[in-house]
Scaffold this motif. Structure first.
Motif, mmCIF file in Angstrom:
data_model
loop_
_atom_site.group_PDB
_atom_site.id
_atom_site.type_symbol
_atom_site.label_atom_id
_atom_site.label_comp_id
_atom_site.label_asym_id
_atom_site.label_seq_id
_atom_site.Cartn_x
_atom_site.Cartn_y
_atom_site.Cartn_z
ATOM 1 N N SER A 98 43.339 59.240 50.149
ATOM 2 C CA SER A 98 44.219 58.912 49.031
ATOM 3 C C SER A 98 43.547 57.956 48.030
ATOM 4 O O SER A 98 43.211 56.823 48.382
ATOM 5 N N VAL A 99 43.391 58.450 46.809
ATOM 6 C CA VAL A 99 42.811 57.625 45.745
ATOM 7 C C VAL A 99 43.764 56.476 45.416
ATOM 8 O O VAL A 99 43.330 55.336 45.197
ATOM 9 N N ASP A 100 45.068 56.744 45.438
ATOM 10 C CA ASP A 100 46.063 55.698 45.149
ATOM 11 C C ASP A 100 45.971 54.560 46.165
ATOM 12 O O ASP A 100 46.078 53.388 45.810
ATOM 13 N N LEU A 101 45.762 54.925 47.439
ATOM 14 C CA LEU A 101 45.628 53.903 48.479
ATOM 15 C C LEU A 101 44.367 53.069 48.249
ATOM 16 O O LEU A 101 44.398 51.840 48.343
ATOM 17 N N MET A 102 43.268 53.731 47.929
ATOM 18 C CA MET A 102 42.017 53.010 47.673
ATOM 19 C C MET A 102 42.174 52.023 46.524
ATOM 20 O O MET A 102 41.719 50.885 46.597
ATOM 21 N N ILE A 103 42.829 52.464 45.455
ATOM 22 C CA ILE A 103 43.037 51.590 44.292
ATOM 23 C C ILE A 103 43.943 50.419 44.649
ATOM 24 O O ILE A 103 43.727 49.291 44.211
ATOM 25 N N LYS A 104 44.968 50.670 45.482
ATOM 26 C CA LYS A 104 45.875 49.593 45.904
ATOM 27 C C LYS A 104 45.105 48.534 46.688
ATOM 28 O O LYS A 104 45.291 47.338 46.496
ATOM 29 N N LEU A 105 44.207 48.993 47.574
ATOM 30 C CA LEU A 105 43.379 48.050 48.339
ATOM 31 C C LEU A 105 42.448 47.267 47.412
ATOM 32 O O LEU A 105 42.296 46.054 47.547
ATOM 33 N N ASP A 106 41.841 47.973 46.460
ATOM 34 C CA ASP A 106 40.956 47.316 45.487
ATOM 35 C C ASP A 106 41.730 46.304 44.655
ATOM 36 O O ASP A 106 41.241 45.222 44.347
ATOM 37 N N GLN A 107 42.947 46.695 44.283
ATOM 38 C CA GLN A 107 43.784 45.823 43.438
ATOM 39 C C GLN A 107 44.080 44.516 44.161
ATOM 40 O O GLN A 107 43.980 43.436 43.583
ATOM 41 N N TYR A 108 44.418 44.633 45.461
ATOM 42 C CA TYR A 108 44.671 43.416 46.229
ATOM 43 C C TYR A 108 43.408 42.570 46.298
ATOM 44 O O TYR A 108 43.426 41.368 46.029
ATOM 45 N N PHE A 109 42.300 43.199 46.660
ATOM 46 C CA PHE A 109 41.051 42.455 46.812
ATOM 47 C C PHE A 109 40.643 41.806 45.499
ATOM 48 O O PHE A 109 40.340 40.614 45.444
ATOM 49 N N ILE A 110 40.663 42.582 44.430
ATOM 50 C CA ILE A 110 40.161 42.108 43.143
ATOM 51 C C ILE A 110 41.076 41.078 42.500
ATOM 52 O O ILE A 110 40.621 40.071 41.979
ATOM 53 N N LEU A 111 42.385 41.316 42.535
ATOM 54 C CA LEU A 111 43.294 40.449 41.780
ATOM 55 C C LEU A 111 43.922 39.323 42.596
ATOM 56 O O LEU A 111 44.455 38.388 42.038
ATOM 57 N N GLN A 112 43.890 39.426 43.944
ATOM 58 C CA GLN A 112 44.533 38.377 44.734
ATOM 59 C C GLN A 112 43.567 37.622 45.644
ATOM 60 O O GLN A 112 43.533 36.400 45.634
ATOM 61 N N LEU A 113 42.770 38.356 46.402
ATOM 62 C CA LEU A 113 41.918 37.684 47.383
ATOM 63 C C LEU A 113 40.886 36.762 46.736
ATOM 64 O O LEU A 113 40.589 35.696 47.269
ATOM 65 N N ILE A 114 40.366 37.145 45.566
ATOM 66 C CA ILE A 114 39.318 36.311 44.958
ATOM 67 C C ILE A 114 39.804 34.928 44.527
ATOM 68 O O ILE A 114 38.997 34.045 44.274
ATOM 69 N N THR A 115 41.143 34.744 44.442
ATOM 70 C CA THR A 115 41.666 33.409 44.106
ATOM 71 C C THR A 115 42.380 32.766 45.296
ATOM 72 O O THR A 115 43.035 31.736 45.151
ATOM 73 N N ASP A 116 42.251 33.365 46.480
ATOM 74 C CA ASP A 116 42.928 32.867 47.676
ATOM 75 C C ASP A 116 42.049 31.811 48.360
ATOM 76 O O ASP A 116 41.313 32.099 49.304
ATOM 77 N N ASP A 117 42.138 30.601 47.868
ATOM 78 C CA ASP A 117 41.286 29.522 48.378
ATOM 79 C C ASP A 117 41.543 29.236 49.848
ATOM 80 O O ASP A 117 40.631 28.888 50.590
ATOM 81 N N ALA A 118 42.807 29.411 50.298
ATOM 82 C CA ALA A 118 43.147 29.162 51.705
ATOM 83 C C ALA A 118 42.358 30.103 52.613
ATOM 84 O O ALA A 118 41.831 29.690 53.651
ATOM 85 N N PHE A 119 42.244 31.370 52.217
ATOM 86 C CA PHE A 119 41.479 32.341 53.014
ATOM 87 C C PHE A 119 40.029 31.883 53.155
ATOM 88 O O PHE A 119 39.462 31.880 54.245
ATOM 89 N N PHE A 120 39.424 31.485 52.047
ATOM 90 C CA PHE A 120 38.008 31.105 52.073
ATOM 91 C C PHE A 120 37.792 29.778 52.798
ATOM 92 O O PHE A 120 36.783 29.588 53.451
ATOM 93 N N SER A 121 38.754 28.878 52.683
ATOM 94 C CA SER A 121 38.642 27.592 53.387
ATOM 95 C C SER A 121 38.704 27.795 54.897
ATOM 96 O O SER A 121 37.983 27.160 55.657
ATOM 97 N N ASN A 122 39.597 28.687 55.326
ATOM 98 C CA ASN A 122 39.782 28.918 56.765
ATOM 99 C C ASN A 122 38.695 29.801 57.371
ATOM 100 O O ASN A 122 38.333 29.636 58.520
ATOM 101 N N SER A 123 38.188 30.761 56.603
ATOM 102 C CA SER A 123 37.234 31.710 57.170
ATOM 103 C C SER A 123 35.778 31.251 57.014
ATOM 104 O O SER A 123 34.893 31.775 57.655
ATOM 105 N N LYS A 124 35.539 30.296 56.147
ATOM 106 C CA LYS A 124 34.186 29.801 55.843
ATOM 107 C C LYS A 124 33.299 30.865 55.183
ATOM 108 O O LYS A 124 32.094 30.722 55.128
ATOM 109 N N GLU A 125 33.922 31.938 54.714
ATOM 110 C CA GLU A 125 33.192 32.964 53.965
ATOM 111 C C GLU A 125 33.024 32.490 52.526
ATOM 112 O O GLU A 125 33.786 31.657 52.048
#
Length: 199
Positions: free
Chosen positions: A153-180
C-alpha cells in the motif's frame, strides 16, 4: 515628534556568511532558541553584532537564512532520485545520504525550538517535507509499477513517512531516551523501509 527609522540596506550574503551561520548549528543542539538575543548569536558566530546587522535585520531573519541554506542543499535529492529511477537502478543509500547530510549537526530539540519560536523558518522545512512526501508517493508508485518494489500500500507507506518526517524529527523525548541521533535514525529508517520494499 520622533525621528522615523530608516530601513538600512543589507549586504549581499556571501559564501563566508553561509559558512559562519551554518557553523553555529552544532552549538544550538540543546539551546532554548526563544531566549537567544542578537548578542548571543554574534558571540556564537564569533562576529560583532554590527557585522551581523550588516546582513540581517532580526533573529528571525538569521534563522530563516540558516534554514533556507540547509534546505537548498536537501533539494539535491530530487535530481539524484530522478536520474536513478530513470535508469531503474535505484539504491536507497542515495536518499539516505542526502537526508543525513541535511540533518548533520541538528537535533530534534533544535527543530522543536525552531518550530516553536521561529515559525517562518519552520515553514521552510515544512514546505520541503511536503514536497518530499509527494515525491516519495510518486517514487513508490513508479517502483511498484516497474517491479522494483513489492506491491504494498502506497498510502500506508506515505502515512509512515508522514509520521517519521513531520513528528518524529521533533520528538526530543524519543531521542533523549533512545540516545539515537537524528542522523542515525534517518539511516536506520531508510534501511528498514527500503530493504523491506526491495524484491
Amino acid at each position: 515628534m520622533g525621528r522615523k527609522s530608516i530601513a538600512k540596506k543589507r549586504k549581499e550574503k556571501s559564501k563566508k556568511v553561509e559558512q559562519w551561520t551554518q557553523a553555529i548549528l552544532p552549538k544550538l543542539k540543546r539551546t532554548d532558541l526563544g531566549n537567544l538575543t542578537m548578542d548571543d548569536l554574534a558571540l556564537l558566530m564569533n562576529k560583532s553584532k554590527s557585522t551581523i546587522y550588516e546582513y540581517f535585520t532580526t533573529k528571525e531573519e538569521v534563522f530563516e537564512y540558516i534554514t533556507q541554506v540547509r534546505i537548498n542543499r536537501l533539494y539535491d535529492y530530487k535530481n539524484e532520485i530522478t536520474s536513478e529511477i530513470l535508469q531503474l537502478n535505484y539504491e536507497y543509500e542515495t536518499l539516505a545520504t542526502i537526508l543525513t547530510e541535511g540533518a548533520k549537526d541538528i537535533s530534534a530539540f533544535y527543530l522543536k525550538q525552531l518550530q516553536k519560536h521561529y515559525p517562518t523558518a519552520w515553514k521552510i522545512i515544512e514546505d520541503f517535507m511536503q514536497d518530499l512526501l509527494e515525491d516519495l508517493r510518486q517514487f513508490y508508485v513508479y517502483g511498484i509499477k516497474n517491479n522494483l518494489f513489492k506491491p504494498i500500500s502506497v498510502d500506508l507507506m506515505i502515512k509512515l513517512d508522514q509520521y517519521f518526517i513531520l513528528q518524529l524529527i521533533t520528538d526530543d523525548a524519543f531521542f533523549s531516551n533512545s540516545k539515537e541521533t537524528l542522523e542515525s535514525t534517518i539511516k536506520d529508517y531508510m534501511f528498514l523501509k527500503f530493504e523491506g520494499l526491495m524484491k
